[in-house]
Enzyme design. Structure first.
Site, PDB file in Angstrom:
ATOM      1  N   HIS A  21       0.821  -1.210   0.000  1.00  0.00           N
ATOM      2  CA  HIS A  21       0.000   0.000   0.000  1.00  0.00           C
ATOM      3  C   HIS A  21       0.857   1.263   0.000  1.00  0.00           C
ATOM      4  CE1 HIS A  21      -2.221   3.269   2.112  1.00  0.00           C
ATOM      5  NE2 HIS A  21      -3.120   2.943   1.228  1.00  0.00           N
TER       6      HIS A  21
ATOM      7  N   ARG B 260      30.098  -4.851 -16.525  1.00  0.00           N
ATOM      8  CA  ARG B 260      31.133  -5.481 -15.692  1.00  0.00           C
ATOM      9  C   ARG B 260      30.536  -6.629 -14.876  1.00  0.00           C
ATOM     10  NH1 ARG B 260      31.936   0.067 -15.030  1.00  0.00           N
ATOM     11  NH2 ARG B 260      33.951   0.862 -15.748  1.00  0.00           N
TER      12      ARG B 260
ATOM     13  N   ARG C  11      31.808  -8.080 -20.112  1.00  0.00           N
ATOM     14  CA  ARG C  11      33.217  -8.423 -19.909  1.00  0.00           C
ATOM     15  C   ARG C  11      33.323  -9.558 -18.894  1.00  0.00           C
ATOM     16  NH1 ARG C  11      36.972  -3.786 -17.598  1.00  0.00           N
ATOM     17  NH2 ARG C  11      36.065  -4.496 -15.635  1.00  0.00           N
TER      18      ARG C  11
ATOM     19  N   GLU D  77      43.682  -2.785 -24.268  1.00  0.00           N
ATOM     20  CA  GLU D  77      44.127  -1.984 -23.123  1.00  0.00           C
ATOM     21  C   GLU D  77      45.604  -2.206 -22.794  1.00  0.00           C
ATOM     22  OE1 GLU D  77      41.649  -3.190 -19.860  1.00  0.00           O
ATOM     23  OE2 GLU D  77      41.873  -5.317 -20.302  1.00  0.00           O
TER      24      GLU D  77
ATOM     25  N   GLY E 278      40.209   0.145 -23.447  1.00  0.00           N
ATOM     26  CA  GLY E 278      40.166   0.438 -22.008  1.00  0.00           C
ATOM     27  C   GLY E 278      41.174   1.520 -21.724  1.00  0.00           C
ATOM     28  N   SER E 279      40.719   2.752 -21.687  1.00  0.00           N
ATOM     29  CA  SER E 279      41.664   3.875 -21.615  1.00  0.00           C
ATOM     30  C   SER E 279      42.417   3.921 -20.292  1.00  0.00           C
ATOM     31  CB  SER E 279      40.929   5.199 -21.853  1.00  0.00           C
ATOM     32  OG  SER E 279      39.897   5.386 -20.900  1.00  0.00           O
ATOM     33  N   ASN E 280      41.855   3.389 -19.214  1.00  0.00           N
ATOM     34  CA  ASN E 280      42.556   3.431 -17.919  1.00  0.00           C
ATOM     35  C   ASN E 280      43.836   2.592 -17.973  1.00  0.00           C
ATOM     36  OD1 ASN E 280      40.495   4.995 -16.971  1.00  0.00           O
ATOM     37  ND2 ASN E 280      39.460   3.351 -15.874  1.00  0.00           N
ATOM     38  N   ASP E 281      43.684   1.318 -18.347  1.00  0.00           N
ATOM     39  CA  ASP E 281      44.872   0.451 -18.389  1.00  0.00           C
ATOM     40  C   ASP E 281      45.803   0.835 -19.530  1.00  0.00           C
ATOM     41  OD1 ASP E 281      44.870  -1.339 -16.206  1.00  0.00           O
ATOM     42  OD2 ASP E 281      43.189  -2.431 -17.072  1.00  0.00           O
TER      43      ASP E 281
ATOM     44  N   CYS F  12      35.451   2.028 -23.828  1.00  0.00           N
ATOM     45  CA  CYS F  12      34.590   1.914 -22.644  1.00  0.00           C
ATOM     46  C   CYS F  12      35.292   2.439 -21.397  1.00  0.00           C
ATOM     47  CB  CYS F  12      34.154   0.458 -22.434  1.00  0.00           C
ATOM     48  SG  CYS F  12      35.527  -0.687 -22.150  1.00  0.00           S
TER      49      CYS F  12
END
Length: 815
Positions: free
Chosen positions: A437, A527, A594, A696, A717-720, A767
């Protein structure tokens, strides 16, 4: 000609004027028998042949209600009782409503109405036997309409036996047209009190007191996502689920794959189900609540086969009512399982009137900036935020102390609280699920609510300044003190789409239905780690080899997996349902999932993880990604991941899922992983399966022509890639100043990757975090001609706008 007039051509001789059996009425008879009865008659006549079971019964017509008041001359007194009513004065409303009910109940039933009811009840007893018990339920002529439901506003009486008790329950239903909540609802929705009449349903009681019951929506109630059936259920009679007295089990079923013949639950949640309502034969009480035993609480109240049967029936009901209406019409349906015959019955269906009316072209985003400590958590209703002083209400007598704008905190709510709830800033309850409710009213009012917190009334005190936050996914949080947030509204109807595909990074299944309303081309990165950490909580290898754990960890694994055939089956179901929920939200657009990419130090924090993870000096470039999959230390864990993804694609039918391999260092490693996946049932190219690889590592770029022979696409994977191009540990605070995706060397690597993928006819996207954080990186990628950019959901709208503007400069447009 109305449905009743058509049916009456075949009416049984001597049929009473004031009753109609379900076989004689249909959806066109709302003025005569009210919304509930009209719908039951419609389903009984039209859908029983399609395998949908509706208990038989009859309607006491609205004409009987009018006749009773006419014969007693009660109209003047009834109108006088409501003259000058101030609906905002809770006490005045209660007094006047009580007087109106007294007037209606006191008129009794005319002799010819009583005779018709007795005759109809005798006929029903001929069908079901002398021990027949019935449900007696109100069915107002303005109830269960597409524009207003009136759900829970009028009375229902269950487990009624014998003519005298049925007649009394009919009188009480007539009188319930003037409950406090019904009066207020009519005022709020513009209905005239004296042009709405009450019919009454008398139908065979389904013995769900011996089994289970609940509610079904053919739409997601929180987001308006229309491609799912949402089923709730608990043990015993259904009033507890509707009223929010119990936290039910939940099931979702995906309509498109169901239509393709795939029979699988999309996702599920086990509710505590602490109490159940059963029959009672003590005094006037015909029902009572008892505690649910611990064993029942620990398992679902119905099985998957039953949930899927209910979903199929709900889809059929939605299709029938949509065809009748000439437009798509999501439905709100009540179901019950009979503990004697084991059958599933539909006991009510009405148009859903809240989520289906939401304009999904207008996106309203609440973004939390700062907040206090968490006081309690529960199920979030809506996606808004409210803050104010708390008012703990433990009894109805305290409602008059409630001030507009306060946060209502209670064990649970009931329809009698409608006036106060309408003025609340937000609602928090101990008990209730997302169809209770409190949740239904909060959605109608457009205010945030958090239900099923279990302990809100013990933790929160009257006068506390609290924030009710429903903007962070399925879990709602009550924060202590004030909260700082922004609200951004965007009209999507005229938003242009760029030639570059804009995808999203989505790891949390709980937000997938909501964010899928944003303009997108699918999911560029789903992920797996979030689902493993939040839903599974255990190391995959600990589930395969619990014998390697200490006694305490083994006990925790057993507790997690007690309802499953094996710990491995637990992993496969949980992971597959998490991924499938994301895939369903965006279906049929591609969803790139992934495979797991925990580092060894992250794996070690999972339950049982330390038994399987050795210490590494630098886990960022250690035992992670593809190197794990074929390794003896993780091969069995990877087999579970593959089994889950095989279930998503093949058993659940979500073939829009593409798989992606992270941190694949060398060509021979790529070949091994692809071969292993094929061994585990995920063969590249079979059933349209595409397998991507994260780009990456500099070696992925340098050898992109060779990697292209093993994979169908790349995702940067731009970070790695930044970390390994610049030689900077991205987890190190000391050298954080040297980590920059915009460095010319990193951009050169990205450009080479895009050129190489295009040269090999392979999809190439990104990504990583860079395009979400830096507009200039998004511009750089568009100029390169990258196929897709995957963004965090909160940056999709503004980045899309920038990309469209840039592409106009470049002379590009979506084909």
């Amino acid at each position: 000609m109305s449905d009743t007039m058509k049916a009456n051509k075949n009416a049984r001789p001597g049929e009473g004027r004031y009753v109609r059996f379900f076989s004689q009425i249909g959806i066109g008879d709302v003025p005569l028998v009210g919304g509930k009865n009209a719908s039951l008659g419609e389903m009984y006549r039209e859908l029983t042949a399609k395998g949908i079971s509706i208990p038989n019964g009859f309607a006491v017509t609205a004409e009987a209600y009018r006749h009773a008041l006419d014969e007693a001359g009660a109209w003047p007194a009834l109108k006088e009782s409501l003259e000058g009513l101030n609906p905002d004065d809770v006490d005045d409303l209660a007094r006047r409503a009580a007087r109106a009910r007294e007037i209606v109940y006191a008129v009794g039933l005319p002799a010819n109405v009583e005779a018709d009811i007795r005759d109809a009840l005798a006929r029903l007893s001929e069908e079901y036997g002398a021990e027949l018990t019935v449900a007696v339920r109100s069915s107002a002529t303005a109830e269960d309409l597409p524009s207003a439901s009136f759900a829970g506003q009028h009375d229902t009486y269950l487990n009624i036996h014998g003519a005298a008790n049925v007649l009394d329950a009919v009188r009480r239903c007539f009188a319930s047209l003037f409950t406090d909540r019904a009066i207020r609802y009519r005022i709020d929705n513009g209905f005239d009190h004296f042009k709405v009449f009450n019919s009454v349903t008398v139908m065979k009681m389904v013995r769900s007191d011996l089994a289970a019951s609940g509610v079904i929506f053919t739409i997601d109630t929180e987001t308006g996502f229309e491609d799912v059936v949402f089923i709730t259920g608990a043990y015993g009679l259904g009033e507890n689920v509707v009223q929010g007295a119990v936290d039910p089990d939940e099931f979702y079923v995906f309509k498109p794959t169901y239509a393709q013949g795939r029979r699988a639950v999309l996702k599920r949640a086990l509710g505590p189900k602490k109490i159940k309502m059963i029959f009672s034969n003590s005094g006037r009480a015909t029902t009572r609540n008892i505690p649910t035993d611990r064993k029942e609480r620990g398992k679902f109240c119905i099985g998957d086969d039953e949930a899927l049967t209910l979903a199929g029936q709900a889809i059929a009901i939605e299709a029938h009512y949509s065809a009748k209406a000439g437009e798509h019409r999501p439905m709100d349906i009540e179901w019950a399982k009979d503990g004697l015959d084991g059958k599933l019955y539909i006991v009510q269906a009405r148009p859903e009137t809240v989520a289906s009316r939401r304009n999904r072209n207008v996106v309203e985003e609440y973004k939390v900036k700062t907040h206090g400590s968490v006081m309690v958590e529960g199920r979030a209703v809506g996606a808004k935020i409210a803050f104010g002083k708390a008012r703990v209400i433990e009894h109805m007598s305290e409602l008059s102390s409630f001030a507009p704008g306060e946060i209502l905190v209670a064990d649970t709510t009931s329809p009698d609280w409608g006036t106060v709830m309408k003025s609340a800033g937000g609602i928090v309850t101990n008990r209730g699920g997302r169809t209770c409710h409190a949740a239904i009213v909060a959605r109608e009012l457009g205010i945030p609510a958090i239900v099923g917190t279990d302990r809100a009334t013990h933790v929160i005190k009257t006068g506390d300044l609290v924030a009710v936050c429903c903007a962070e996914g399925d879990v709602g949080k009550v924060y202590e003190g004030e909260i700082d947030f922004d609200v951004v509204k965007t009209d999507l109807s005229n938003l242009e789409r760029p030639a570059t595909h804009v995808m999203m990074n989505v790891g949390n299944p709980d937000v997938a239905f909501g964010v899928s309303a944003l303009p997108n081309d699918g999911v560029g990165l789903a992920r797996m780690e979030f689902i493993i950490a939040e839903s599974i909580k255990a190391h995959p290898m600990a589930l395969v080899h619990p014998e390697r754990l200490d006694a305490k960890e083994r006990a925790e694994i057993e507790k997690l997996t007690v309802q499953y055939e094996s710990p491995s089956a637990f992993f496969i179901e949980r992971l597959s349902e998490g991924v499938a929920t994301i895939a369903a939200a965006f279906y049929p657009k591609p969803v790139i999932v992934r495979m797991s990419d925990f580092k060894s130090n992250e794996y070690a924090t999972l339950l049982g993880g330390r038994a399987f993870e050795g210490g590494e000096e630098n886990p960022m470039i250690g035992f992670r990604g593809a190197s794990r999959y074929a390794h003896p230390d993780y091969r069995e864990g990877f087999a579970l991941e593959c089994a889950a993804m095989k279930r998503v694609r093949e058993d659940m039918g979500l073939t829009n899922v593409r798989l992606m391999i992270p941190f694949c260092r060398r060509i021979d490693e790529a070949a091994k992983v692809i071969a292993l996946m094929s061994e585990f049932g995920l063969e590249r190219g079979k059933n349209g399966l595409e397998i991507y690889v994260m780009c990456e590592i500099p070696n992925n770029v340098m050898l992109i022509d060779e990697f292209s022979k093993h994979f169908d696409g790349f995702s940067i994977g731009s970070n790695d890639l930044t970390q390994l191009t610049l030689g900077v540990d991205r987890d190190s605070q000391i050298v954080a100043f040297d980590f920059d995706e915009r460095d010319p060397g990193v951009k050169k690597m990205i450009a080479l990757a895009v050129e190489g993928a295009r040269r090999n006819g392979r999809h190439i996207g990104i990504c990583g975090q860079a395009p979400s954080d830096y507009p200039e990186m998004a511009e750089f990628l568009v100029r390169l001609g990258i196929d897709s950019i995957s963004l965090n959901p909160d940056t999709v709208l503004r980045t899309t706008t920038r990309i469209v503007a840039l592409e106009k400069e470049l002379g590009r447009s979506r084909k």
